[in-house]
Design a protein around this motif. Structure first.
Motif, PDB file in Angstrom:
ATOM      1  N   LYS A  32       0.846  -1.197   0.000  1.00 36.45           N
ATOM      2  CA  LYS A  32       0.000   0.000   0.000  1.00 36.45           C
ATOM      3  C   LYS A  32       0.878   1.242   0.000  1.00 36.45           C
ATOM      4  O   LYS A  32       2.016   1.221   0.469  1.00 36.45           O
ATOM      5  CB  LYS A  32      -0.910   0.004   1.221  1.00 36.45           C
ATOM      6  N   TYR A  33       0.317   2.310  -0.527  1.00 37.98           N
ATOM      7  CA  TYR A  33       1.034   3.576  -0.522  1.00 37.98           C
ATOM      8  C   TYR A  33       0.037   4.718  -0.643  1.00 37.98           C
ATOM      9  O   TYR A  33      -1.092   4.541  -1.069  1.00 37.98           O
ATOM     10  CB  TYR A  33       2.073   3.637  -1.642  1.00 37.98           C
ATOM     11  N   LEU A  34       0.499   5.890  -0.232  1.00 39.30           N
ATOM     12  CA  LEU A  34      -0.257   7.119  -0.421  1.00 39.30           C
ATOM     13  C   LEU A  34       0.230   7.699  -1.728  1.00 39.30           C
ATOM     14  O   LEU A  34       1.444   7.764  -1.974  1.00 39.30           O
ATOM     15  CB  LEU A  34       0.017   8.112   0.699  1.00 39.30           C
ATOM     16  N   SER A  35      -0.681   8.100  -2.568  1.00 38.63           N
ATOM     17  CA  SER A  35      -0.322   8.655  -3.869  1.00 38.63           C
ATOM     18  C   SER A  35      -0.738  10.115  -3.931  1.00 38.63           C
ATOM     19  O   SER A  35      -1.828  10.481  -3.496  1.00 38.63           O
ATOM     20  CB  SER A  35      -1.023   7.858  -4.971  1.00 38.63           C
ATOM     21  N   PHE A  36       0.138  10.950  -4.483  1.00 41.30           N
ATOM     22  CA  PHE A  36      -0.091  12.391  -4.580  1.00 41.30           C
ATOM     23  C   PHE A  36      -0.065  12.818  -6.041  1.00 41.30           C
ATOM     24  O   PHE A  36       0.496  12.118  -6.889  1.00 41.30           O
ATOM     25  CB  PHE A  36       0.983  13.139  -3.787  1.00 41.30           C
ATOM     26  N   PRO A  37      -0.637  13.972  -6.364  1.00 40.17           N
ATOM     27  CA  PRO A  37      -0.589  14.456  -7.748  1.00 40.17           C
ATOM     28  C   PRO A  37       0.860  14.586  -8.231  1.00 40.17           C
ATOM     29  O   PRO A  37       1.770  14.881  -7.438  1.00 40.17           O
ATOM     30  CB  PRO A  37      -1.265  15.827  -7.674  1.00 40.17           C
ATOM     31  N   ALA A  38       1.073  14.370  -9.516  1.00 35.27           N
ATOM     32  CA  ALA A  38       2.416  14.474 -10.100  1.00 35.27           C
ATOM     33  C   ALA A  38       3.017  15.840  -9.791  1.00 35.27           C
ATOM     34  O   ALA A  38       2.362  16.868  -9.951  1.00 35.27           O
ATOM     35  CB  ALA A  38       2.348  14.257 -11.608  1.00 35.27           C
ATOM     36  N   GLY A  72      -8.970   0.380   5.285  1.00 31.46           N
ATOM     37  CA  GLY A  72      -7.657  -0.151   4.936  1.00 31.46           C
ATOM     38  C   GLY A  72      -6.983   0.486   3.744  1.00 31.46           C
ATOM     39  O   GLY A  72      -5.850   0.171   3.426  1.00 31.46           O
ATOM     40  N   GLU A  73      -7.667   1.395   3.063  1.00 35.63           N
ATOM     41  CA  GLU A  73      -7.090   2.106   1.919  1.00 35.63           C
ATOM     42  C   GLU A  73      -6.878   3.573   2.296  1.00 35.63           C
ATOM     43  O   GLU A  73      -7.574   4.109   3.158  1.00 35.63           O
ATOM     44  CB  GLU A  73      -8.003   2.004   0.701  1.00 35.63           C
ATOM     45  N   TYR A  74      -5.938   4.207   1.615  1.00 35.07           N
ATOM     46  CA  TYR A  74      -5.622   5.607   1.904  1.00 35.07           C
ATOM     47  C   TYR A  74      -6.144   6.477   0.765  1.00 35.07           C
ATOM     48  O   TYR A  74      -5.790   6.273  -0.399  1.00 35.07           O
ATOM     49  CB  TYR A  74      -4.117   5.780   2.089  1.00 35.07           C
ATOM     50  N   VAL A  75      -6.984   7.443   1.130  1.00 40.89           N
ATOM     51  CA  VAL A  75      -7.673   8.274   0.143  1.00 40.89           C
ATOM     52  C   VAL A  75      -7.257   9.729   0.331  1.00 40.89           C
ATOM     53  O   VAL A  75      -7.361  10.278   1.439  1.00 40.89           O
ATOM     54  CB  VAL A  75      -9.207   8.140   0.306  1.00 40.89           C
ATOM     55  N   LEU A  76      -6.780  10.353  -0.760  1.00 43.43           N
ATOM     56  CA  LEU A  76      -6.453  11.775  -0.734  1.00 43.43           C
ATOM     57  C   LEU A  76      -7.767  12.544  -0.635  1.00 43.43           C
ATOM     58  O   LEU A  76      -8.598  12.491  -1.530  1.00 43.43           O
ATOM     59  CB  LEU A  76      -5.684  12.172  -1.999  1.00 43.43           C
TER      60      LEU A  76
END
Length: 189
Positions: A32-38, A72-76
Motif C-alpha cells: 500500500k502507498y499514499l499517492s499524490f498528484p504528479a 484499509g485504503e488511503y484516500v487523498l
C-alpha cells in the motif's frame, strides 16, 4: 497506524507503507502507498493524534495534503495551499507540526508559516500565513505557547508566540544569531 512505517518518496510522489516485523526486527512491504498528484513532492508527514488522518507537507507544489484511511485504503481527501494566492516567487514547503488543535507548515522562500485549524472530522482549514522574521525557515518546534524557527538563510533562530485567545501566531521580536540552523529539537528539562 502505530505499527506502520511510512516512507516518503518525494520524487515518486508517494509514501510507501511498511509493517514492523517484531520477530525478525525488519520491515514488511504492505503493498500500500499514499499517492499524490504528479509534481507534489511529499516531504514531511504529521499524524492526527486521534484519527486515521495523515497530513503531508508537499515541498514541490507548496500544498498541504490531507489523506484519510478508509477501510484499509488511503484516500487523498483534500489539498490546501501553504502560500497566499497572490504569491508568485520561489518557494518550497518544509516542516510540518501539529499542536493543540492546530497544524503548521513552514514555507522556504515566502519565509512564513501557514497555520491551519483542525476540524472535528480531521479536516484542515487555513487560518493564517505569518512571516517568520527570517529567511528560509527549514524547521520549527512548538514549545508551550512559543514557536522557535530555524531560519537557515538568515543565520538565526526567531520566535513567534501563539496568542491563547485568538490561536494566531504573533511576532515577538526575539531573534538569536545561529550559523545556518536546520533543525529545532526541544529537550525536556
Amino acid at each position: 497506524m502505530e505499527r506502520r512505517i511510512f516512507v516518503v518518496d518525494l520524487g515518486l510522489d508517494r509514501v510507501f507503507i511498511y509493517d514492523r516485523d517484531d520477530v525478525g526486527k525488519g520491515l514488511r512491504d504492505t503493498g500500500k502507498y499514499l499517492s499524490f498528484p504528479a509534481g507534489a513532492g511529499p516531504r514531511h508527514l504529521a499524524f492526527h493524534p486521534r484519527m486515521s488522518v495523515i497530513y503531508a507537507a508537499c515541498e514541490l507544489d507548496n500544498k498541504l495534503a490531507v489523506v484519510r484511511e478508509k477501510e484499509g485504503e488511503y484516500v487523498l481527501e483534500s489539498i490546501l495551499p501553504t502560500l497566499p494566492e497572490s504569491y508568485r516567487g520561489e518557494n518550497t514547503a518544509a516542516a510540518i507540526r501539529i499542536w493543540n488543535g492546530l497544524l503548521m507548515v513552514s514555507n522556504r522562500g515566502h519565509d512564513s508559516i501557514a497555520v491551519y485549524s483542525l476540524k472535528e472530522d480531521g479536516g484542515a482549514a487555513l487560518e493564517q500565513i505569518v512571516p517568520t522574521g527570517g529567511k528560509i525557515p527549514r524547521d520549527f518546534a512548538v514549545m508551550g505557547e512559543y514557536v522557535a524557527i530555524a531560519n537557515q538563510g538568515s543565520d538565526e533562530i526567531t520566535v513567534l508566540r501563539m496568542n491563547p485567545g485568538t490561536k494566531l501566531l504573533e511576532q515577538t521580536g526575539i531573534s538569536v544569531p545561529m550559523s545556518r540552523p536546520t533543525c529545532i529539537c526541544p529537550v525536556s528539562p
